[in-house]
Design an enzyme around this catalytic site. Structure first.
Site, PDB file in Angstrom:
ATOM      1  N   HIS B  14      46.279  37.961  20.937  1.00 57.96           N
ATOM      2  CA  HIS B  14      45.739  36.599  20.924  1.00 57.96           C
ATOM      3  C   HIS B  14      44.336  36.620  20.325  1.00 57.96           C
ATOM      4  CE1 HIS B  14      43.486  36.671  25.129  1.00 57.96           C
ATOM      5  NE2 HIS B  14      43.136  37.658  24.356  1.00 57.96           N
ATOM      6  N   CYS B  33      36.186  37.975  21.254  1.00 56.63           N
ATOM      7  CA  CYS B  33      37.523  37.379  21.388  1.00 56.63           C
ATOM      8  C   CYS B  33      37.814  36.411  20.243  1.00 56.63           C
ATOM      9  CB  CYS B  33      37.661  36.641  22.718  1.00 56.63           C
ATOM     10  SG  CYS B  33      37.554  37.735  24.133  1.00 56.63           S
ATOM     11  N   HIS B  39      43.439  40.345  18.790  1.00 55.17           N
ATOM     12  CA  HIS B  39      43.424  41.629  19.496  1.00 55.17           C
ATOM     13  C   HIS B  39      44.518  41.527  20.562  1.00 55.17           C
ATOM     14  CE1 HIS B  39      40.848  38.873  21.730  1.00 55.17           C
ATOM     15  NE2 HIS B  39      41.211  39.534  22.821  1.00 55.17           N
ATOM     16  N   HIS B  41      46.370  42.768  24.573  1.00 50.53           N
ATOM     17  CA  HIS B  41      46.221  43.249  25.955  1.00 50.53           C
ATOM     18  C   HIS B  41      47.584  43.658  26.500  1.00 50.53           C
ATOM     19  CE1 HIS B  41      42.112  41.730  26.332  1.00 50.53           C
ATOM     20  NE2 HIS B  41      42.511  40.589  25.798  1.00 50.53           N
ATOM     21  N   ASP B  79      56.449  38.771  25.323  1.00 51.45           N
ATOM     22  CA  ASP B  79      56.243  40.215  25.144  1.00 51.45           C
ATOM     23  C   ASP B  79      56.281  40.593  23.666  1.00 51.45           C
ATOM     24  OD1 ASP B  79      55.875  42.866  26.006  1.00 51.45           O
ATOM     25  OD2 ASP B  79      58.017  43.255  25.801  1.00 51.45           O
ATOM     26  N   HIS B  80      55.248  41.315  23.241  1.00 49.48           N
ATOM     27  CA  HIS B  80      55.096  41.726  21.838  1.00 49.48           C
ATOM     28  C   HIS B  80      55.080  40.516  20.895  1.00 49.48           C
ATOM     29  CE1 HIS B  80      55.642  45.615  23.616  1.00 49.48           C
ATOM     30  NE2 HIS B  80      55.248  46.166  22.494  1.00 49.48           N
ATOM     31  N   GLU B 124      44.672  40.119  32.799  1.00 50.44           N
ATOM     32  CA  GLU B 124      44.463  40.515  31.409  1.00 50.44           C
ATOM     33  C   GLU B 124      43.987  41.965  31.353  1.00 50.44           C
ATOM     34  OE1 GLU B 124      42.418  37.662  28.577  1.00 50.44           O
ATOM     35  OE2 GLU B 124      40.994  39.322  28.524  1.00 50.44           O
TER      36      GLU B 124
END
Lengths: 132, 143
Positions: B14, B33, B39, B41, B79-80, B124
């Site tokens: 994100h 950010c 980037h 998490h 996810d991913h 996070e």
């Protein structure tokens, strides 16, 4: 944000400090009985975890309850710089009179953080759940 | 009442950027950010359901069913993935922990038919998380 939902932001901080549990209002025997090995005269140390919880509205422009960088800087200044790698009994004025138990530490940290405000955000620190 | 919590992990990318703010304001408010290519998490999601254990099964809800709901509603969606571009429910929102937790609540709440959704906690990182409750519930009481 939906009126039916409430969001809180949680942030954990860590510090290490020494302390000794000893009350001048109790006799030597009573101190020993009440506090056990926490009363050992030269003190001992813990790694503390402080959990701070912020409640408030999520700002639609930022998606945030509180700006994390501002909160981190405030906690660093108000708590970590004062407590980390210090003796709570000797270096923190509040604990010259009060026994530095987790309960009293929690109250002291709350007092130091409650003035942080950003919009409607409020601090609810829940420190020291774990001492190691 | 018993609270039952199930934990899953997903990985996603994100970035924080509000197109209504200037480049300087975005950088000032969001810091790194705001880096344009994003980037990622590893997120940890804790879903807590409240209810009474069924006297026959001893369960608040069927864990297998909860696992399937989480797989379908959260894992397949997030996810991913890149949360800014690939998750329709987050379109137009900054994908902060606060906003993602709220979207996850809204996705899960209607799907949980045994017991009742009590809390969504999204980490996070181990030191940063958001909680979403029904108003009036939760650790700090009604605000």
């Amino acid at each position: 944000m939906s009126d039916a939902l409430r969001i809180e932001l949680g942030r954990r901080y860590r510090f290490s400090a020494a302390h000794r549990l000893h009350s001048p209002q109790l006799s030597e025997e009573e101190n020993c009985r009440v506090f056990g090995k926490c009363n050992n005269p030269h003190g001992h140390g813990h790694n503390y975890v402080v959990e701070v919880s912020m409640s408030g509205d999520v700002d639609p422009a930022t998606g945030m309850i509180a700006n994390l960088a501002d909160l981190d800087a405030f906690v660093e200044r108000q708590v970590l710089e004062e407590f980390d790698h210090k003796s709570l009994n000797d270096d923190v004025p509040a604990f010259r009179e009060k026994v530095p138990t987790t309960e009293n530490l929690c109250i002291e940290i709350y007092q130091r953080l409650k003035s942080f405000s950003q919009g409607e955000a409020r601090a609810h620190p829940r420190p020291g759940d774990w001492k190691q | 009442m018993v609270l039952l919590t199930r934990k899953i992990e997903f990985a996603a990318s994100h970035l924080y950027h509000n197109p209504n703010l200037s480049a300087e304001e975005n950088r000032r408010i969001f810091g790194k950010c705001n880096n344009p290519h994003g980037h990622g998490h590893n997120y940890t999601l804790e879903v807590t359901v409240e209810g009474e254990p069924d006297p026959v099964t001893g369960m608040v809800l069927d864990l297998k069913e909860l696992k399937e709901i989480l797989e379908r509603e959260i894992m397949q969606r997030m996810d991913h993935r890149h949360l800014n571009y690939e998750v329709a429910e987050l379109a137009g929102k900054i994908p902060t922990c606060e906003n993602i937790a709220q979207v996850i609540w809204q996705l899960l709440e209607p799907k949980i038919t045994q017991g009742r959704l009590h809390r969504v906690r999204l980490y996070e990182s181990p030191d940063l998380f958001a909680d979403c409750f029904r108003n009036g519930a939760g650790a700090a009481g009604k605000s």
